[in-house]
Scaffold this active site. Structure first.
Site, PDB file in Angstrom:
ATOM      1  N   HIS A   1      -8.265 -11.716  14.223  1.00 56.73           N
ATOM      2  CA  HIS A   1      -8.312 -10.897  13.006  1.00 56.73           C
ATOM      3  C   HIS A   1      -9.770 -10.584  12.690  1.00 56.73           C
ATOM      4  CE1 HIS A   1      -7.625  -9.467   8.916  1.00 56.73           C
ATOM      5  NE2 HIS A   1      -6.325  -9.452   9.178  1.00 56.73           N
ATOM      6  N   GLY A   2     -10.025  -9.465  12.055  1.00 51.75           N
ATOM      7  CA  GLY A   2     -11.379  -9.134  11.596  1.00 51.75           C
ATOM      8  C   GLY A   2     -11.818 -10.118  10.513  1.00 51.75           C
ATOM      9  N   ASP A   3     -13.131 -10.300  10.373  1.00 43.93           N
ATOM     10  CA  ASP A   3     -13.612 -11.272   9.375  1.00 43.93           C
ATOM     11  C   ASP A   3     -13.623 -10.674   7.955  1.00 43.93           C
ATOM     12  OD1 ASP A   3     -15.761  -9.581   9.437  1.00 43.93           O
ATOM     13  OD2 ASP A   3     -17.205 -11.070  10.139  1.00 43.93           O
TER      14      ASP A   3
ATOM     15  N   ASP B   1      13.493  21.625 -25.113  1.00 40.12           N
ATOM     16  CA  ASP B   1      14.060  21.282 -23.802  1.00 40.12           C
ATOM     17  C   ASP B   1      15.488  21.811 -23.693  1.00 40.12           C
ATOM     18  OD1 ASP B   1      14.629  20.057 -21.384  1.00 40.12           O
ATOM     19  OD2 ASP B   1      14.834  18.040 -22.230  1.00 40.12           O
TER      20      ASP B   1
ATOM     21  N   THR C   1     -15.704  -4.134  12.109  1.00 39.15           N
ATOM     22  CA  THR C   1     -16.494  -2.974  12.526  1.00 39.15           C
ATOM     23  C   THR C   1     -17.072  -2.275  11.300  1.00 39.15           C
ATOM     24  OG1 THR C   1     -14.947  -2.704  14.346  1.00 39.15           O
ATOM     25  CG2 THR C   1     -16.454  -0.872  13.921  1.00 39.15           C
TER      26      THR C   1
ATOM     27  N   LYS D   1       0.860  -1.183   0.000  1.00 39.88           N
ATOM     28  CA  LYS D   1       0.000   0.000   0.000  1.00 39.88           C
ATOM     29  C   LYS D   1       0.889   1.222   0.000  1.00 39.88           C
ATOM     30  CE  LYS D   1      -3.000  -0.666   3.624  1.00 39.88           C
ATOM     31  NZ  LYS D   1      -4.256  -0.555   4.320  1.00 39.88           N
TER      32      LYS D   1
ATOM     33  N   TYR E   1       1.420 -12.713   7.909  1.00 36.35           N
ATOM     34  CA  TYR E   1       1.460 -12.894   9.369  1.00 36.35           C
ATOM     35  C   TYR E   1       2.264 -14.125   9.778  1.00 36.35           C
ATOM     36  CZ  TYR E   1      -2.581  -9.754   9.180  1.00 36.35           C
ATOM     37  OH  TYR E   1      -3.409  -8.696   8.944  1.00 36.35           O
TER      38      TYR E   1
HETATM   39  C1  SPV Z   1      13.669  14.788 -18.616  1.00 34.68           C
HETATM   40  O1  SPV Z   1      12.677  14.067 -18.400  1.00 34.68           O
HETATM   41  O2  SPV Z   1      13.583  15.969 -18.928  1.00 34.68           O
HETATM   42  C2  SPV Z   1      15.017  14.232 -18.494  1.00 34.68           C
HETATM   43  C3  SPV Z   1      15.242  12.815 -18.768  1.00 34.68           C
HETATM   44  O3  SPV Z   1      15.919  14.989 -18.241  1.00 34.68           O
HETATM   45  S1  SPV Z   1      15.701  12.679 -20.418  1.00 34.68           S
HETATM   46  O4  SPV Z   1      14.634  13.247 -21.231  1.00 34.68           O
HETATM   47  O5  SPV Z   1      15.897  11.268 -20.704  1.00 34.68           O
HETATM   48  O6  SPV Z   1      16.952  13.424 -20.628  1.00 34.68           O
HETATM   49 MG    MG Z   2      15.500  16.998 -18.475  1.00 39.76          MG
END
Ligand code: SPV
Ligand code: MG
Length: 432
Positions: free
Chosen positions: A89-91, A204, A122, A44, A75
């Site tokens: 334990h709860g059912d 980028d 409960t 979880k 367990y």
């Molecule tokens: C990005 O997610 O911007 C990263 C990882 O820098 S990568 O695109 O693989 O360079």
């Molecule tokens: Mg990056």
């Protein structure tokens, strides 16, 4: 007095827990098997309260004689270790995903002659529902920030996924799936320079300024509770990086990853197909040290990303840099590669982990996408980042929808492939 064993997580204490302890103490001295963070995180979401905090609560409940750690979701190991006369334990485990654990507990009890007592669960109270309410309430920057270190301490491998806006983050926050009898979910978000730039229609190349990216993360934080790691590109100028660390930390970001490149940064997945320069070791070490010194708390992590394999400089260069960055105090290392197979990152991981077994190691398997989380964990990786997949999933769907509307002059043809308005309302609480 008979000895009675009750296994519990007790993240959000409620009267259901008290009822079960009240029932259990009728049969003898109650020992609580308190599930460790690792045991819970395997199945979880990590508990909001730490193990020590949960232990303090449970020790002070009337009727609890002893608290022991249950290190597994199962367990049986603790039953065989402590051999209680009775397990209560709860059912609620008579059906559903806990059935195999009930069987294993019964088999363990049968082995030494212990008894199982199941008491009515409960009604009208559920930890899962309460979890939903907590999520609705939100979290604080401090709690969110420190979750990454807690995850790294207890999970064999943590999984983060890119989120470039609040709706993609909401999906990542809530989605679950069953794998090998366990419920899997994402542990947190990656704020990617690639997808943050792409979402703004920009390349980028560190052109989206930090305030715009932080404002986007703030919007994500408005509606989510999981931790976030920020891709801070090269970190920019040392003096700017120091200031940005403060801003990231204050917002509740858990870590930043900076890459050892310099000059006009291009996306790593282009490798040497475009001109890209790697920084010298010494100035990059200074940047790492300055970023760490700028932090207010130890919870915020500065992780260094090594680009030697991207730039085809070889494993030895990557290892030399890793050693220097660790020497500069870095909180983790990300090794990047654009190969189709994970061999070179595995080779790096083997050398790195033998020298630095406790320093978290991060990977971004965008190109070597056949590797599984289990394999990555087995090779020493502590964190895997799915760096761009929400963005790459969403936009082809939009393109297709737009094209089909143009083709058909109406929307009927695409309706079945769209999210229903009801699902939209479900995803965004408070819409109705
Ligand atoms: C990005 O997610 O911007 C990263 C990882 O820098 S990568 O695109 O693989 O360079
Ligand atoms: Mg990056």
């Amino acid at each position: 007095m008979a000895s009675v064993y009750v296994g519990m997580t007790v993240d959000i204490l409620h009267h259901g827990h008290i009822n079960i302890i009240e029932q259990a103490r009728k049969y003898g001295d109650v020992t609580i098997g308190l599930l460790s963070d690792a045991a819970v995180a395997d199945h979880k979401r990590l508990p909001y309260l730490t193990y020590e905090q949960r232990k303090q609560i449970v020790e002070n409940i009337r009727g609890v004689v002893k608290v022991v750690t249950q290190d597994e979701w199962d367990y049986a190991p603790n039953l065989l270790k402590y051999k209680p006369d009775i397990m209560v334990h709860g059912d609620d485990w008579l059906e559903g995903p806990l059935v195999p654990y009930r069987e294993r507990a019964r088999a363990a009890l049968a082995e030494y002659g212990g008894h199982l007592i199941e008491i009515p669960y409960t009604r009208g109270v559920s930890s899962n529902e309460m979890l939903g309410q907590i999520q609705a309430l939100g979290t604080t920057p401090d709690i969110r920030r420190r979750t990454l270190k807690r995850l790294l301490a207890v999970k064999p491998i943590s999984r983060f996924i890119e989120a470039h806006n609040p709706i993609s983050a909401l999906i990542a926050e809530h989605v679950t799936a069953q794998r090998n009898g366990k419920t899997c979910q994402f542990d947190g978000f990656w704020s990617s320079s690639l997808t943050d730039s792409t979402a703004r229609g920009k390349p980028d190349i560190e052109a989206v300024e930090i305030n715009s990216r932080l404002s986007n993360i703030n919007d994500i934080f408005d509606v989510t509770t999981k931790p976030l790691i920020m891709d801070a590109d090269t970190g920019g100028k040392l003096e700017h990086f120091e200031l940005n660390v403060r801003s990231m930390e204050r917002l509740g970001i858990s870590a930043t990853i900076i890459e050892d490149k310099i000059g006009l940064k291009k996306n790593s997945l282009f490798g040497n197909d475009v001109p890209q320069l790697q920084d010298e070791i010494e100035p990059f070490c200074e940047k790492i040290a300055a970023g760490r010194a700028a932090r207010v708390s130890d919870d915020f992590m500065v992780i260094a990303r090594i680009e030697s394999l991207i730039l085809e400089k070889g494993i030895a260069d990557a290892v030399k840099r890793a050693q220097a960055y660790v020497g500069a105090g870095v909180d983790g290392i990300m090794i990047h590669s654009r190969q189709k197979a994970p061999d070179e990152v595995f080779e790096f991981a083997k050398i790195f982990k033998s020298e630095f077994p406790t320093i978290p190691l991060v990977c971004v398997p965008t190109s070597y996408n056949k590797v599984t989380e289990e394999e990555l964990a087995a090779h020493g990786f502590n964190l895997v980042i799915y760096a761009n997949h929400m963005m790459r999933a969403a936009y082809p769907a939009m393109q297709n929808a737009a094209m089909e509307i143009l083709k058909n002059g109406r929307t009927a043809e695409i309706e079945a492939s769209l999210m229903s308005i009801n699902d939209v309302l479900e995803l965004i609480p408070g819409t109705k």
